[in-house]
Design an enzyme around this catalytic site. Structure first.
Site, PDB file in Angstrom:
ATOM      1  N   LYS A   1       0.816  -1.216   0.000  1.00 51.69           N
ATOM      2  CA  LYS A   1       0.000   0.000   0.000  1.00 51.69           C
ATOM      3  C   LYS A   1       0.855   1.274   0.000  1.00 51.69           C
ATOM      4  O   LYS A   1       0.346   2.353  -0.281  1.00 51.69           O
ATOM      5  CB  LYS A   1      -0.979   0.014   1.178  1.00 51.69           C
ATOM      6  CG  LYS A   1      -0.379   0.093   2.553  1.00 51.69           C
ATOM      7  CD  LYS A   1      -1.468  -0.016   3.623  1.00 51.69           C
ATOM      8  CE  LYS A   1      -0.914  -0.030   5.029  1.00 51.69           C
ATOM      9  NZ  LYS A   1      -0.295   1.241   5.436  1.00 51.69           N
TER      10      LYS A   1
ATOM     11  N   ARG B   1      -8.654   8.034   4.974  1.00 47.67           N
ATOM     12  CA  ARG B   1      -9.572   6.941   4.595  1.00 47.67           C
ATOM     13  C   ARG B   1     -10.290   6.394   5.823  1.00 47.67           C
ATOM     14  O   ARG B   1     -11.514   6.196   5.820  1.00 47.67           O
ATOM     15  CB  ARG B   1      -8.777   5.812   3.928  1.00 47.67           C
ATOM     16  CG  ARG B   1      -9.559   4.513   3.741  1.00 47.67           C
ATOM     17  CD  ARG B   1      -8.654   3.376   3.306  1.00 47.67           C
ATOM     18  NE  ARG B   1      -7.644   3.032   4.284  1.00 47.67           N
ATOM     19  CZ  ARG B   1      -7.850   2.254   5.348  1.00 47.67           C
ATOM     20  NH1 ARG B   1      -9.042   1.744   5.584  1.00 47.67           N
ATOM     21  NH2 ARG B   1      -6.868   1.993   6.193  1.00 47.67           N
TER      22      ARG B   1
END
Length: 327
Positions: free
Chosen positions: A81, A129
């Site tokens: 990620k 997020r």
């Protein structure tokens, strides 16, 4: 004559060393060659700014990539990620090993789970997020959370809860699992593994990326033995969605591709479902969609799945919710 040890470039954090240690063991077993860890400090490790401020994308990988290109290490291990979505022209993503648990986990004061957090609970996370989805969850249950930006390694973040400065923090389950932290924490703290129906993880969360120079075909082929094709298909679709949204890894974007099985014992994998979410950090607006299709059998098919869902999300207004846009 003994073959020269392969040099594995890794960040210095406890988690990075654990991740790289697992890969080193696998490479030793695969090749019979010694593997030595070469510790490298990245800008993301030394900067105390929040990731959203320093850009997020690539800050944990640039120094490792520089070491690869300079020939100081033979291969490197990253948290997938953290990788920019555009592939480096001189490096090969040689392997994505089987993914760990992709979920987020709430580490809270004893007895508290997500559904038991009180109104006004202070929840630590540096991720827009996570903020967007946690605040949306709180709103949908008639509560508010105070999301507090934090940074630091796993132990530092958990200490905020131990010391009573925060009611909870949110971490990647994969990181806790890789350092064996889940056993230590039970007792004084509560672990609540968050359903992906409530909080979608970051694209690629729980997966590792093994990179090496593209020019070293022998090493590329050797490391490819560690690749898990289902993991690669899933994370390729997730990262394709992120790229098509033109969002950096610190933008409030969640994505998860999971495999759907059918048949006796659910053995036959037949479909892949890709879910994506973009939201404002206060949780007031979320665009959350999913698409399902045949399991991609090529890089291009996986990329197409991500782009298809990104197009639908953009049509629903996702672009206006992301804040940071990649240049």
């Amino acid at each position: 004559m003994t073959e020269r040890a392969l040099r594995l470039g890794t960040r210095r954090s406890k988690l990075a060393m654990a991740q790289s240690g697992h890969v080193a063991d696998a490479v030793r077993e695969l090749t019979g060659r010694p593997v030595e860890l070469v510790e490298i400090t990245t800008y993301g490790d030394t900067s105390r700014e929040h990731l959203a401020q320093i850009g997020g994308t690539g800050v944990f990988v640039a120094a490792l990539r520089d070491a690869l290109l300079a020939g100081e290490v033979d291969f490197a291990v990253h948290s997938l990620k953290d990788l920019p979505t555009a592939q480096h022209p001189d490096l090969a993503l040689a392997a994505t090993p089987r993914r760990e648990d992709p979920r987020d986990v709430l580490v809270a004061r004893e007895g508290l789970t997500l559904d038991r957090l009180p109104d006004g609970a202070r929840v630590g996370t540096g991720s827009p997020r996570r903020m967007a989805q946690l605040n949306a969850y709180a709103r949908s249950h008639g509560r508010t959370f105070r999301t507090v930006p934090i940074r630091g390694n796993i132990d530092t973040r958990i200490d905020y809860v131990r010391k009573g400065e925060l009611d909870a923090v949110v971490l990647a389950a994969a990181g806790l699992n890789r350092i064996g932290g889940t056993e230590e924490l039970t007792g004084s703290l509560t672990l609540d593994f968050l359903s992906t129906d409530t909080v979608l993880p970051a694209p690629g969360q729980g997966a590792l990326a093994i990179e090496c120079p593209a020019s070293n075909a022998g090493l590329v082929a050797l490391l490819a033995e560690l690749d898990d094709p289902y993991t690669r298909a899933a994370v390729t679709a997730e990262r394709s969605l992120l790229a098509a949204l033109e969002a950096g890894c610190s933008a409030p974007v969640g994505a998860l591709a999971d495999l759907r099985a059918e048949g006796p014992g659910q053995q036959a994998v037949t479909e892949m479902r890709l879910r994506g979410v973009v939201g404002t950090t206060d949780g007031s607006t979320l665009v959350q969609l999913s698409t399902t299709g045949p399991v991609p059998t090529s890089y291009d098919e996986a990329m197409a799945l991500g782009r298809e869902l990104a197009d639908e999300m953009l049509a629903k207004g996702a672009a206006g919710l992301m804040g940071e846009r990649a240049l």
